[in-house]
Design a protein around this motif. Structure first.
Motif, short mmCIF file in Angstrom:
data_model
loop_
_atom_site.label_atom_id
_atom_site.label_comp_id
_atom_site.label_asym_id
_atom_site.label_seq_id
_atom_site.Cartn_x
_atom_site.Cartn_y
_atom_site.Cartn_z
N LYS A 172 17.66 28.29 37.91
CA LYS A 172 17.66 26.82 37.88
C LYS A 172 19.03 26.28 38.26
N ALA A 175 19.53 26.58 42.03
CA ALA A 175 18.82 25.51 42.73
C ALA A 175 19.53 24.17 42.54
N TYR A 176 19.98 23.91 41.33
CA TYR A 176 20.67 22.65 41.01
C TYR A 176 21.93 22.50 41.87
N THR A 178 22.66 24.15 44.70
CA THR A 178 22.29 24.12 46.12
C THR A 178 21.86 22.71 46.52
N GLU A 179 21.05 22.07 45.67
CA GLU A 179 20.60 20.70 45.94
C GLU A 179 21.79 19.73 46.05
N ARG A 180 22.89 20.07 45.41
CA ARG A 180 24.05 19.19 45.42
C ARG A 180 25.12 19.62 46.41
#
Length: 184
Positions: A172, A175-176, A178-180
């Motif tokens: 998680k 992903a968090y 990477t999204e930022r």
């Protein structure tokens, strides 16, 4: 300062800002056991941990001013943790358990650049987004360095289930970040 009333973080920081050596004594009295606990979880050596805590007081003295922490416990915890990690890396006193903990996070966290000041805020935001139990497990494992065995006993979980849960939390986090915009 009223000697009969307990000092607050603001009172202790004010002592540092005034360059009053009573600040160190107040810090030791109020946060010494906490800092020792942080250092012991990483170093697993009381003499090394005590030396690390003493270094924390010196580094705090040299850091305030210019810094003015609002939450002194977190400020001291960060200093203690960083000093203990430096000592750990130099002496390798703890063995493979904490090294495995560091390796688990190294797979996810980017190497932090000196000017990369938004990563701590992103991590704080990530932790705030987690359910309380998941956040507690993550912090105890990756900040305080508790072993899987210790955590599984404390949280009454099977070690395999706990390891799987920590893995999912790390994914998680990946992903968090990477999204930022962090390339991992």
């Amino acid at each position: 300062m009223n000697p009969s009333k307990p000092l607050t973080d603001a009172d202790i920081v004010a002592l540092y800002l005034a360059r009053d050596e009573a600040a160190i004594e107040a810090t030791q009295r109020m946060y010494g056991p906490y800092c020792l606990s942080v250092a012991m979880n990483i170093l697993n050596s009381e003499p090394d941990a005590e030396e690390c805590v003493n270094d924390t007081y010196l580094k705090t003295w040299n850091s305030i001013p210019p810094q003015r922490p609002t939450v002194l416990r977190l400020f001291l915890g960060r200093i203690t943790r960083n000093l203990a990690l430096d000592r750990y890396r130099r002496r390798k006193t703890r063995g493979l358990e904490f090294e495995a903990t560091l390796e688990e996070l190294a797979e996810i966290l980017p190497a932090q650049e000196e000017d990369d000041s938004d990563l701590p805020m992103l991590l704080a935001g990530f932790l705030e987004s987690l359910p309380a139990k998941e956040r507690d497990l993550f912090i105890l494992r990756y900040w305080h360095g508790h072993s899987v065995a210790r955590l599984s006993k404390a949280f009454k979980m099977k070690p395999n289930n706990l390891s799987a849960r920590l893995y999912r939390t790390r994914e998680k986090l990946r992903a968090y970040l990477t999204e930022r915009g962090y390339s991992l």
